[in-house]
Scaffold this active site. Sequence first.
Site, PDB file in Angstrom:
ATOM      1  N   ARG A  44     -28.737  67.400  90.413  1.00 42.14           N
ATOM      2  CA  ARG A  44     -27.926  65.641  90.913  1.00 42.14           C
ATOM      3  C   ARG A  44     -28.810  65.210  92.049  1.00 42.14           C
ATOM      4  NH1 ARG A  44     -23.910  64.117  92.653  1.00 42.14           N
ATOM      5  NH2 ARG A  44     -23.013  61.724  91.726  1.00 42.14           N
ATOM      6  N   GLU A  48     -18.923  37.622  76.589  1.00 42.97           N
ATOM      7  CA  GLU A  48     -18.824  37.899  75.480  1.00 42.97           C
ATOM      8  C   GLU A  48     -17.837  39.190  74.640  1.00 42.97           C
ATOM      9  OE1 GLU A  48     -22.698  40.715  75.172  1.00 42.97           O
ATOM     10  OE2 GLU A  48     -22.402  41.155  77.223  1.00 42.97           O
ATOM     11  N   LYS A  95     -29.443  47.846  77.905  1.00 44.51           N
ATOM     12  CA  LYS A  95     -28.207  48.271  77.074  1.00 44.51           C
ATOM     13  C   LYS A  95     -27.791  49.431  77.464  1.00 44.51           C
ATOM     14  CE  LYS A  95     -26.663  48.730  71.902  1.00 44.51           C
ATOM     15  NZ  LYS A  95     -25.624  47.854  72.156  1.00 44.51           N
ATOM     16  N   TYR A  97     -28.888  52.483  74.870  1.00 45.00           N
ATOM     17  CA  TYR A  97     -29.415  53.498  73.558  1.00 45.00           C
ATOM     18  C   TYR A  97     -28.766  52.265  72.008  1.00 45.00           C
ATOM     19  CZ  TYR A  97     -24.160  51.030  73.378  1.00 45.00           C
ATOM     20  OH  TYR A  97     -23.619  49.664  73.839  1.00 45.00           O
ATOM     21  N   ARG A 101     -36.021  45.842  71.705  1.00 46.50           N
ATOM     22  CA  ARG A 101     -34.781  45.364  72.727  1.00 46.50           C
ATOM     23  C   ARG A 101     -34.986  47.113  73.466  1.00 46.50           C
ATOM     24  NH1 ARG A 101     -28.964  44.141  71.335  1.00 46.50           N
ATOM     25  NH2 ARG A 101     -29.318  45.586  70.333  1.00 46.50           N
TER      26      ARG A 101
HETATM   27  N1  PMP Z   1     -22.940  42.456  73.652  1.00 48.36           N
HETATM   28  C1  PMP Z   1     -22.285  43.164  74.095  1.00 48.36           C
HETATM   29  C2  PMP Z   1     -21.416  43.726  74.682  1.00 48.36           C
HETATM   30  C3  PMP Z   1     -22.693  44.933  73.279  1.00 48.36           C
HETATM   31  O1  PMP Z   1     -22.563  45.457  73.151  1.00 48.36           O
HETATM   32  C4  PMP Z   1     -23.426  44.135  71.447  1.00 48.36           C
HETATM   33  C5  PMP Z   1     -23.444  45.491  71.000  1.00 48.36           C
HETATM   34  N2  PMP Z   1     -24.835  46.406  70.618  1.00 48.36           N
HETATM   35  C6  PMP Z   1     -23.316  43.157  71.441  1.00 48.36           C
HETATM   36  C7  PMP Z   1     -23.500  42.337  72.498  1.00 48.36           C
HETATM   37  C8  PMP Z   1     -24.566  42.450  69.868  1.00 48.36           C
HETATM   38  O2  PMP Z   1     -26.128  42.960  70.855  1.00 48.36           O
HETATM   39  P1  PMP Z   1     -26.655  42.855  68.931  1.00 48.36           P
HETATM   40  O3  PMP Z   1     -26.153  41.887  67.893  1.00 48.36           O
HETATM   41  O4  PMP Z   1     -27.186  43.669  69.337  1.00 48.36           O
HETATM   42  O5  PMP Z   1     -25.272  44.184  68.064  1.00 48.36           O
END
Ligand code: PMP
Length: 282
Positions: free
Chosen positions: A98, A177, A145, A31, A50
Amino acid sequence: RIVYVNGAFVAEAEATISVFDRGFLMADGVYEVTSVLDGRLVDFAGHMARLERSLAELEMAAPAGREELESIHRELLARNGVTEGLVYMQVTRGAADRDFLYPDGAAPSLVLFTQSKPLIDTPAAARGLKVIVLDDIRWGRRDIKTVQLLAPSMAKMAAKAAGKDDAWMVEDGFVTEGTSNNAYIVTRDGAIVTRDLSHSILHGITRAAVLRLAREAQMRIEERPFTIAEAQDAAEAFVTSASSFVQPVVEIDGTALGDGTPGPVARRLREIYVSEALKSAV
Ligand code: PMP
């Protein structure tokens, strides 16, 4: 609210997805969340790049080309009258009986919806965030992502239960993070420190923009891992994401940073980022 599902703009109550969709059964989907200011898209090209990378890493077909995805974004914003908020776009591998193996030739599912909300004037940006610290229990490809968000969801619940705003996650002694944002500290001698890019973190679109703007403003940047002890001893801290821009962090695991209010570097970067986003949104 109007949503977009596989080729159609429909009322959200009318939207349907197969129970065999691999996004639903296996979190086999990716996403993007793009912020909207003045009815325009912030850093859309970055989010598209991305998305294409996430799809390629999972050998998943793209549901449409860039131009078509952009026009779907615009039409949905217009239909819902969104001027400030977010567009969520999800691509899954689609529906198939599945099986752990990827199916041959499944058509990817594409879903978009919008959320109207204030992004610029938010109480959290003014007050700063208090974060708890947790082990990072997520998988090893956080650079992709994917929609498997249960670990960050559990982390946010733990933060809420502790009366705090968010969590910073730690792996092998170093901060990876935040639950949905990239994490930074500002050292006492003024360097901005954030973890270097790897499979361990999401390559934030806001991170790339903020680092570029900080460099242009002659700020010193160190892309390297840092510990919670170093963060608790730092002059200030902040996080970045598409939905929160730059948000100051004022407390880490019970330790207040500085005087416990948002620091000057975080406040300045937020200002610079927001004015640049307003200028460059398309
Ligand atoms: N790290 C994680 C785990 C996230 O979910 C997000 C939000 N998408 C970010 C960093 C920040 O990414 P962005 O600046 O592209 O929103």
